[in-house]
Write an enzyme that holds these catalytic residues in place. Structure first.
Site, PDB file in Angstrom:
ATOM      1  N   SER A 108       0.864  -1.186   0.000  1.00  0.00           N
ATOM      2  CA  SER A 108       0.000   0.000   0.000  1.00  0.00           C
ATOM      3  C   SER A 108       0.897   1.231   0.000  1.00  0.00           C
ATOM      4  O   SER A 108       1.516   1.552   1.011  1.00  0.00           O
ATOM      5  CB  SER A 108      -0.923   0.006   1.218  1.00  0.00           C
ATOM      6  N   LYS A 183      -7.220   1.648  -2.965  1.00  0.00           N
ATOM      7  CA  LYS A 183      -6.781   1.187  -1.647  1.00  0.00           C
ATOM      8  C   LYS A 183      -6.791   2.333  -0.634  1.00  0.00           C
ATOM      9  O   LYS A 183      -7.170   2.154   0.529  1.00  0.00           O
ATOM     10  CB  LYS A 183      -5.376   0.580  -1.728  1.00  0.00           C
ATOM     11  N   LYS A 251       0.271   5.470   8.224  1.00  0.00           N
ATOM     12  CA  LYS A 251       0.890   5.719   6.917  1.00  0.00           C
ATOM     13  C   LYS A 251      -0.170   5.834   5.834  1.00  0.00           C
ATOM     14  O   LYS A 251      -0.138   6.745   4.988  1.00  0.00           O
ATOM     15  CB  LYS A 251       1.887   4.599   6.614  1.00  0.00           C
TER      16      LYS A 251
END
Length: 305
Positions: A108, A183, A251
């Site tokens: 990701s 995502k 993150k």
């Protein structure tokens, strides 16, 4: 009399290299082995390499050694800097994989990183898909992940048999970077959902309601979600062993916040939840599962954590 054709042998299948054998990467690579693929893996932790060999894979001492003979290379590492570290440089994937190799990054990362990786790989004759996943550790173990891909249709179709060993919902979302954009939206929705569940848990407990009964009935109605189904036991048992760490969700919330700003999309609720995730991390809970957002609500409510 007709007969069922034999299953393809390992030699009929592409040779696979897998870079990154963490919470997600280890069970995913093992599912490819179970599906009949030869998998050579590399990671920095010796015990993870031992786990791979115990499952029938082959350990490599470096990225370069892992990818040289591979037809398909998977990467599953924490963030953009790690993708760049394993992809670029003299010992990286692009300098050591053979032309025609299909590189599938399932990390990701930022959409821009994926677009740049595809551009630089094209110069080496290497094809790229960004294909991040959703479903957490349980989905990885069970082989039921959602896989959101970005790249060329032909490359996606070539990868689909491998994806089918890893996931259940497998969708090409658009060109390079599109998988990462989807995502990012996924991580926004998951974080907001977990936060809402956590607030409901504290509200229910403070009200003296049987929490198990309440979550059972809520799960069967419109409030039900995959997040609630997957995280219900975490909430009930205060079990925050990491399936997906707060550090990583922090993150990802940075990725979606930056990407949304770049396209002019307002994320008012998402921005608040991003700060709550950051706060939890600052209080030392970064290594816990993201269901530990419950701890943040408890602190705000004056409950001992």
């Amino acid at each position: 009399m007709s007969s069922t054709p034999p299953a393809p042998s390992r030699t009929d299948r592409p040779a696979v290299a897998w870079i990154g054998l963490g919470i997600m990467g280890s069970p995913m690579s093992e599912n490819l082995i179970k599906a009949g693929y030869d998998v050579t893996g590399h990671t920095l932790e010796r015990e993870k390499l031992d786990r791979l060999t115990a499952a029938g894979g082959t350990a490599a001492s470096s990225v370069a050694d892992a990818v040289r003979a591979a037809d398909v290379v998977f990467t599953m590492v924490p963030a953009s800097p790690q993708v760049e570290a394993v992809a670029y440089g003299p010992d990286g994937i692009l300098e050591n994989a053979k032309p025609g190799t299909l590189l599938i990054d399932m990390s990701s990362i930022t959409p821009g990183t994926s677009v740049e990786l595809a551009r630089r790989a094209r110069e080496k004759g290497i094809r790229v898909l960004d294909a991040p996943v959703s479903g957490g550790e349980a989905g990885a173990v069970e082989g039921v992940l959602s896989i959101m891909a970005g790249g060329e249709r032909a490359d996606f179709e070539a990868a689909k048999p491998l994806f089918e060993a890893l996931g259940r919902t497998i969708v090409l979302c658009g060109p390079h970077g599109a998988g990462q954009t989807v995502k990012a939206a996924n991580q926004l929705m998951v974080a907001v959902n977990i936060q809402a569940c956590a607030e409901a848990v504290v509200f229910l407990e403070r009200s003296g309601v049987d929490l198990g009964a309440a979550l059972e009935v809520l799960g069967g109605g419109l409030a039900g979600s995959t997040v609630l189904a997957r995280k219900k036991d975490n909430f009930l048992n205060r079990d925050f062993a990491p399936g997906f760490r707060i550090d990583l969700h922090h993150k990802d919330m940075g990725i979606v916040t930056e990407a949304a700003r770049s396209v002019g999309a307002a994320l008012p609720v998402g921005a608040v939840v991003a700060q709550l995730v950051a706060s939890l991390r600052a209080q030392g809970d970064g290594g816990l599962d993201h269901s530990a957002l419950l701890r943040g609500v408890e602190r705000l409510s004056g409950t001992r954590v």
